[in-house]
Design an enzyme around this catalytic site. Sequence first.
Site, PDB file in Angstrom:
ATOM      1  N   ASP A   9     -42.122   5.078 -52.470  1.00 48.32           N
ATOM      2  CA  ASP A   9     -43.155   4.935 -51.626  1.00 48.32           C
ATOM      3  C   ASP A   9     -44.156   3.851 -51.718  1.00 48.32           C
ATOM      4  O   ASP A   9     -44.615   3.458 -52.651  1.00 48.32           O
ATOM      5  CB  ASP A   9     -44.076   6.418 -52.002  1.00 48.32           C
ATOM      6  CG  ASP A   9     -43.180   7.972 -51.796  1.00 48.32           C
ATOM      7  OD1 ASP A   9     -42.778   7.973 -50.739  1.00 48.32           O
ATOM      8  OD2 ASP A   9     -43.033   8.292 -52.749  1.00 48.32           O
ATOM      9  N   ASP A  30     -39.258  15.544 -47.732  1.00 50.06           N
ATOM     10  CA  ASP A  30     -40.052  14.742 -48.624  1.00 50.06           C
ATOM     11  C   ASP A  30     -41.320  15.647 -48.859  1.00 50.06           C
ATOM     12  O   ASP A  30     -42.264  15.625 -48.158  1.00 50.06           O
ATOM     13  CB  ASP A  30     -40.448  13.428 -48.191  1.00 50.06           C
ATOM     14  CG  ASP A  30     -41.205  12.704 -49.234  1.00 50.06           C
ATOM     15  OD1 ASP A  30     -41.479  13.006 -50.392  1.00 50.06           O
ATOM     16  OD2 ASP A  30     -41.322  11.356 -49.093  1.00 50.06           O
TER      17      ASP A  30
END
Length: 228
Positions: free
Chosen positions: A38, A180
């Site tokens: 991320d 996610d």
Amino acid sequence: MKKQGVLIAPSIMGADLACLGDAARNIEESGANLIHIDVMDGHFVPNITFGPGIIAAINRSTDLFLEVHAMIYTPFEFVEAFVKAGADRIIVHFEAAENLKEILDYIRKCGVQAGIAFSPETSIEFISAFIPLCDVILLMSVQPGFCGQKFIPDTIEKIRFVRQAIQTLGKEGSCLIEVDGGIDEESARACREAGADILVAASYFFKKDSINMKEKVLLLQGEEHGAK
């Protein structure tokens, strides 16, 4: 990446940031399929995480497929740096990028896979226009930016909607559905049954409990219980 059942992508954001190399090696040894990285800029989301230097360091620690989830504005400016750092796939946010088709095309021309992420509040009614341009469609099942949030149940219907669109376009296997956030055994089962291909989890993998990472991978895949 060859698909064999549901793919598991631990998000290294949930690891001890002082030990990212060890975390990457542990993920690889667990049997997980890829590492989800991320990247946050403090503007698109109110958090700051990794840049190309950290991606390169992770890449040196593992042979696993590396997926960069770019939660940043102006992602076009960073594509080349992410690729040079070792990214195998770059996912940009629908809400953060202008000229999405150009960005996706550029990512692919750089020799890596491309995808689009959608935040929970974003409509996906128009998804069919983007499926042919993507290797993956990522559906956020929590608000982007932080670990440890609860799974948003409405995500399940979105998975079904995208699966139907992929089937209608004849893109089965060439465009995957990724989910996610908030993934645990219960939400993973619901996502698998709805048609998800890839499950991303951070807190689930890195919280301290009695279950090791390899067992957690199997639980999310449903293999322990003979699930789909």
